[in-house]
Design a protein around this motif. Structure first.
Motif, PDB file in Angstrom:
ATOM      1  N   UNK A  38       3.535   6.126  -3.651  1.00 31.78           N
ATOM      2  CA  UNK A  38       4.418   5.496  -3.099  1.00 31.78           C
ATOM      3  C   UNK A  38       4.711   6.267  -2.156  1.00 31.78           C
ATOM      4  N   UNK A  39       5.232   5.485  -0.860  1.00 32.12           N
ATOM      5  CA  UNK A  39       5.363   6.214   0.261  1.00 32.12           C
ATOM      6  C   UNK A  39       6.836   5.556   0.940  1.00 32.12           C
ATOM      7  N   UNK A  40       7.914   6.116   1.016  1.00 31.93           N
ATOM      8  CA  UNK A  40       9.125   5.503   1.306  1.00 31.93           C
ATOM      9  C   UNK A  40       9.387   5.621   2.970  1.00 31.93           C
ATOM     10  N   UNK A  65      15.429   4.036   4.111  1.00 37.01           N
ATOM     11  CA  UNK A  65      16.413   4.298   2.862  1.00 37.01           C
ATOM     12  C   UNK A  65      16.719   5.858   2.420  1.00 37.01           C
ATOM     13  N   UNK A  66      17.313   5.846   1.520  1.00 37.73           N
ATOM     14  CA  UNK A  66      17.629   7.237   0.947  1.00 37.73           C
ATOM     15  C   UNK A  66      16.456   7.876   0.627  1.00 37.73           C
ATOM     16  N   UNK A  67      15.303   7.356   0.519  1.00 34.43           N
ATOM     17  CA  UNK A  67      13.863   8.084   0.179  1.00 34.43           C
ATOM     18  C   UNK A  67      13.069   8.225   1.130  1.00 34.43           C
ATOM     19  N   UNK A  68      13.481   7.836   2.213  1.00 30.15           N
ATOM     20  CA  UNK A  68      12.706   7.932   3.277  1.00 30.15           C
ATOM     21  C   UNK A  68      11.795   9.268   3.763  1.00 30.15           C
ATOM     22  N   UNK A  69      10.700   9.258   3.775  1.00 30.21           N
ATOM     23  CA  UNK A  69       9.751  10.524   4.131  1.00 30.21           C
ATOM     24  C   UNK A  69       8.983  11.078   2.519  1.00 30.21           C
ATOM     25  N   UNK A  70       9.536  10.257   1.435  1.00 32.57           N
ATOM     26  CA  UNK A  70       9.043  10.897   0.224  1.00 32.57           C
ATOM     27  C   UNK A  70       7.585  10.141  -0.343  1.00 32.57           C
ATOM     28  N   UNK A  71       6.774  10.678  -0.629  1.00 34.30           N
ATOM     29  CA  UNK A  71       5.434  10.384  -1.110  1.00 34.30           C
ATOM     30  C   UNK A  71       5.153  10.816  -2.386  1.00 34.30           C
ATOM     31  N   UNK A  72       4.667  10.219  -3.307  1.00 34.15           N
ATOM     32  CA  UNK A  72       4.295  10.734  -4.659  1.00 34.15           C
ATOM     33  C   UNK A  72       3.583   9.487  -5.386  1.00 34.15           C
ATOM     34  N   UNK A  73       3.071  10.040  -6.389  1.00 35.39           N
ATOM     35  CA  UNK A  73       2.155   9.289  -7.384  1.00 35.39           C
ATOM     36  C   UNK A  73       2.902   8.787  -8.583  1.00 35.39           C
ATOM     37  N   UNK A  74       2.807   7.803  -9.170  1.00 35.65           N
ATOM     38  CA  UNK A  74       3.673   7.444 -10.330  1.00 35.65           C
ATOM     39  C   UNK A  74       2.774   6.323 -11.179  1.00 35.65           C
ATOM     40  N   UNK A  75       3.461   6.358 -12.497  1.00 36.78           N
ATOM     41  CA  UNK A  75       2.754   5.367 -13.472  1.00 36.78           C
ATOM     42  C   UNK A  75       3.103   3.976 -13.156  1.00 36.78           C
ATOM     43  N   UNK A  76       2.436   3.141 -13.800  1.00 38.31           N
ATOM     44  CA  UNK A  76       2.770   1.881 -13.440  1.00 38.31           C
ATOM     45  C   UNK A  76       3.950   1.531 -14.328  1.00 38.31           C
ATOM     46  N   UNK A  77       4.965   0.336 -13.642  1.00 37.17           N
ATOM     47  CA  UNK A  77       5.860  -0.049 -14.605  1.00 37.17           C
ATOM     48  C   UNK A  77       7.068  -0.158 -13.831  1.00 37.17           C
ATOM     49  N   UNK A  78       8.270  -0.605 -14.380  1.00 30.34           N
ATOM     50  CA  UNK A  78       9.535  -0.965 -13.681  1.00 30.34           C
ATOM     51  C   UNK A  78      10.716  -1.332 -14.487  1.00 30.34           C
ATOM     52  N   UNK A  80       0.438 -10.242  -7.558  1.00 27.36           N
ATOM     53  CA  UNK A  80       1.714 -10.593  -8.101  1.00 27.36           C
ATOM     54  C   UNK A  80       2.826  -9.375  -7.468  1.00 27.36           C
ATOM     55  N   UNK A  81       2.651  -8.671  -6.710  1.00 25.07           N
ATOM     56  CA  UNK A  81       3.302  -7.523  -6.269  1.00 25.07           C
ATOM     57  C   UNK A  81       4.429  -8.234  -5.526  1.00 25.07           C
ATOM     58  N   UNK A  82       5.651  -7.458  -5.725  1.00 22.56           N
ATOM     59  CA  UNK A  82       6.893  -7.900  -5.115  1.00 22.56           C
ATOM     60  C   UNK A  82       6.778  -7.521  -3.504  1.00 22.56           C
ATOM     61  N   UNK A  83       7.623  -7.988  -2.580  1.00 18.55           N
ATOM     62  CA  UNK A  83       7.808  -7.448  -1.397  1.00 18.55           C
ATOM     63  C   UNK A  83       8.159  -5.869  -1.342  1.00 18.55           C
ATOM     64  N   UNK A  84       8.984  -5.384  -2.081  1.00 19.42           N
ATOM     65  CA  UNK A  84       9.348  -4.130  -2.267  1.00 19.42           C
ATOM     66  C   UNK A  84       7.840  -3.422  -2.703  1.00 19.42           C
ATOM     67  N   UNK A  85       7.276  -3.824  -3.477  1.00 18.00           N
ATOM     68  CA  UNK A  85       6.106  -3.049  -3.795  1.00 18.00           C
ATOM     69  C   UNK A  85       4.954  -3.096  -2.694  1.00 18.00           C
ATOM     70  N   UNK A  86       4.731  -4.305  -2.228  1.00 17.41           N
ATOM     71  CA  UNK A  86       3.802  -4.231  -1.011  1.00 17.41           C
ATOM     72  C   UNK A  86       4.363  -3.070  -0.031  1.00 17.41           C
ATOM     73  N   UNK A  87       5.815  -3.070   0.243  1.00 18.63           N
ATOM     74  CA  UNK A  87       6.182  -2.107   1.311  1.00 18.63           C
ATOM     75  C   UNK A  87       6.017  -0.550   1.013  1.00 18.63           C
ATOM     76  N   UNK A  88       6.202  -0.472  -0.414  1.00 15.57           N
ATOM     77  CA  UNK A  88       6.122   0.884  -0.797  1.00 15.57           C
ATOM     78  C   UNK A  88       4.989   1.567  -1.560  1.00 15.57           C
ATOM     79  N   UNK A  89       4.099   0.885  -1.855  1.00 13.90           N
ATOM     80  CA  UNK A  89       2.844   1.097  -2.745  1.00 13.90           C
ATOM     81  C   UNK A  89       1.737   1.119  -1.665  1.00 13.90           C
ATOM     82  N   UNK A  90       1.211   2.391  -1.493  1.00  6.82           N
ATOM     83  CA  UNK A  90       0.339   2.337  -0.415  1.00  6.82           C
ATOM     84  C   UNK A  90      -1.140   2.753  -0.759  1.00  6.82           C
TER      85      UNK A  90
END
Length: 151
Positions: free
Chosen positions: A23-25, A28-41, A107-117
């Protein structure tokens, strides 16, 4: 403080690697944060953790499973969302073993497309040695406790 319930899925392939999204924000409040995370929501209204895990697995990877089994781990903590809202996060983890390593992101949402790199399959050695931020922080322990004979 609002509670945000979510399901997390440890997707493990035949090479005994776990799938993580990067994820790369950028705003928003997390701008500049980059990290790896598990699948889910997050859970939808009237949805169980298991139902959310099956749905998220399909939406984020294209892998269809009617059942993801039982919860193998839980964690509760406070977290900040990209909107800046602070929530009490209640997460349950599930393990899904797969044969394929390719995923379907259609099937990704717009938010997932924007934040998952990126996405990547990680083995235990890579998880232990990386300097990158991984969530959950105790992913290696969760994997070893719940899949000791497979890993």
């Amino acid at each position: 403080m609002r509670t945000r319930k979510s399901s997390r899925i440890l997707v493990i392939n035949e090479q005994l690697e776990v799938l993580l999204f990067q994820f790369s924000h950028v705003q928003g409040a997390l701008a500049g944060k980059k990290y790896w995370a598990t699948i889910g929501g997050g859970l939808k209204e009237n949805e169980s953790f298991q139902e959310a895990a099956s749905r998220e697995l399909y939406e984020e990877t294209g892998i269809l499973r009617k059942s993801v089994g039982s919860c193998i781990a839980k964690r509760d903590f406070q977290m900040q969302l990209p909107s800046a809202e602070i929530v009490f996060a209640e997460e349950q983890f599930f393990i899904v073993f797969v044969q394929q390593s390719e995923i379907d992101t259609s099937h990704w949402t717009l938010n997932e497309i924007k934040t998952i790199c990126a996405y990547k399959w990680w083995n235990l050695k890579n998880l232990r040695q990386t300097k990158e931020q991984i969530f959950p922080e105790d992913l290696v322990d969760i994997l070893l406790i719940n899949t000791p004979h497979q890993l």
